[in-house]
Design a protein around this motif. Sequence first.
Motif, PDB file in Angstrom:
ATOM      1  N   THR A   3       0.805  -0.593  -0.168  1.00 44.65           N
ATOM      2  CA  THR A   3      -0.047  -0.060   0.004  1.00 44.65           C
ATOM      3  C   THR A   3       0.732   0.755   0.059  1.00 44.65           C
ATOM      4  OG1 THR A   3      -1.677  -0.995   1.249  1.00 44.65           O
ATOM      5  CG2 THR A   3      -1.691   1.370   1.439  1.00 44.65           C
ATOM      6  N   ALA A  12       0.313   3.613  -2.392  1.00 43.28           N
ATOM      7  CA  ALA A  12       0.467   5.522  -2.536  1.00 43.28           C
ATOM      8  C   ALA A  12       1.148   6.374  -2.452  1.00 43.28           C
ATOM      9  CB  ALA A  12       0.232   5.311  -1.131  1.00 43.28           C
ATOM     10  N   THR A  14       0.604   6.800  -6.276  1.00 41.77           N
ATOM     11  CA  THR A  14      -0.134   7.378  -6.800  1.00 41.77           C
ATOM     12  C   THR A  14       0.144   8.824  -6.480  1.00 41.77           C
ATOM     13  OG1 THR A  14      -1.714   5.727  -5.930  1.00 41.77           O
ATOM     14  CG2 THR A  14      -2.666   7.838  -6.062  1.00 41.77           C
TER      15      THR A  14
END
Length: 294
Positions: free
Chosen positions: A81, A85, A88
């Motif tokens: 994650t 992230a 992202t």
Amino acid sequence: MSVKERDPVTGHITTGHEWNGIKELNTPVPKPVWAFLIGASAFAIAWTVLMPSWPGVSGYFGGLLGADQHKAVAESIVEATDAKASWTDTIVSGSYKDLLANDDAMKFVRVGGKTLFGDNCAACHGLNAQGNPGYPNIAQAPTLWGSDPETIAETIRVGINSQHPDTRVSQMLAFGRDQMLTLPQVDQVAHYVLTLSDPAKAAQMTPEALAEGKQIFADNCSSCHGDDGKGLPDSGAADLTDQFWIYGGDFDTVRATIYSGRQGHMPSWEGRLSDYQRKLLALYVLDLRSKEAQ
Ligand code: HEC
Ligand code: HEC
């Protein structure tokens, strides 16, 4: 009462058991087998002490090493994650130019974009974006509205002939049905259109028919498709000179397009996909296009 004796052939003592003259030798289990059994048992006991093992009333014995697969999985999810992230953020804040030049970012785009494309776009554009009748090939074909990143991203945002207030609007007019052209004129210009992508077809037409087709095109079509038939990005009109067809490049389909008109619908993705997802998809499409161009 049996009597132990030494077997003269092998030198082993017998157990004293005898069946019809056959005597049982007393051969002990070999040392290596003993060693193995003892070693394996010791290891098994040690392992239950080190690793999670014995069940108890309120849980289980966790083992001296503290190994925990639940924790390991949870940690790897946190790591994944975190990695996602960070991509992202990079994708949301980066410019298209920098991102397209960033190999690591594009590796992420290829994986994440493929899934998003498969879920949202492939139903119309095909799994590899190669198009379906009525839906353009967006991996290879010249674009309708322009091929720079911002234009493609904007098309994905607002759609084409969609419900979005800023939608791109385009319409191929119904020249036959709306009687802007007579039926013979529709046929003539359809024949002429086919020569744009396949000059060999011009040789099959009489010079007069070719000239008439060309004139009808100049009078009725070039305002949207351009004098050369390559399409004008402001109108979203298709390039008629290439080998890619949205609806089909055989005579009957081209004639049907000119007779009845066309109005393709590309949904707007603003609201349905986040800014980040749309940017990821724009990058994904651009990446496909750059690969196909090589
Ligand atoms: C319901 C069918 C449909 C879906 C789903 C769809 N599209 Fe489209 N898309 C179209 C059609 C139809 C056109 C061409 C419109 C036209 O003919 O004027 C198009 C055109 C495009 C173009 C080309 C624009 C140009 O200038 O040539 C891009 C890029 C595109 N779509 C991207 C996407 C992406 C990305 C998705 C997924 C988020 C998507 N499309 C989902 C129907 C769809
Ligand atoms: C008002 C602008 C406009 C005019 C005028 C116009 N077109 Fe079009 N044409 C378009 C648009 C927009 C499309 C793409 C429609 C779509 O994808 O839904 C298109 C698509 C086409 C296609 C389909 C291409 C494909 O890939 O399948 C053909 C063929 C075509 N036009 C021929 C003509 C001919 C011939 C004329 C003149 C008689 C003409 N067009 C006049 C806007 C126009």
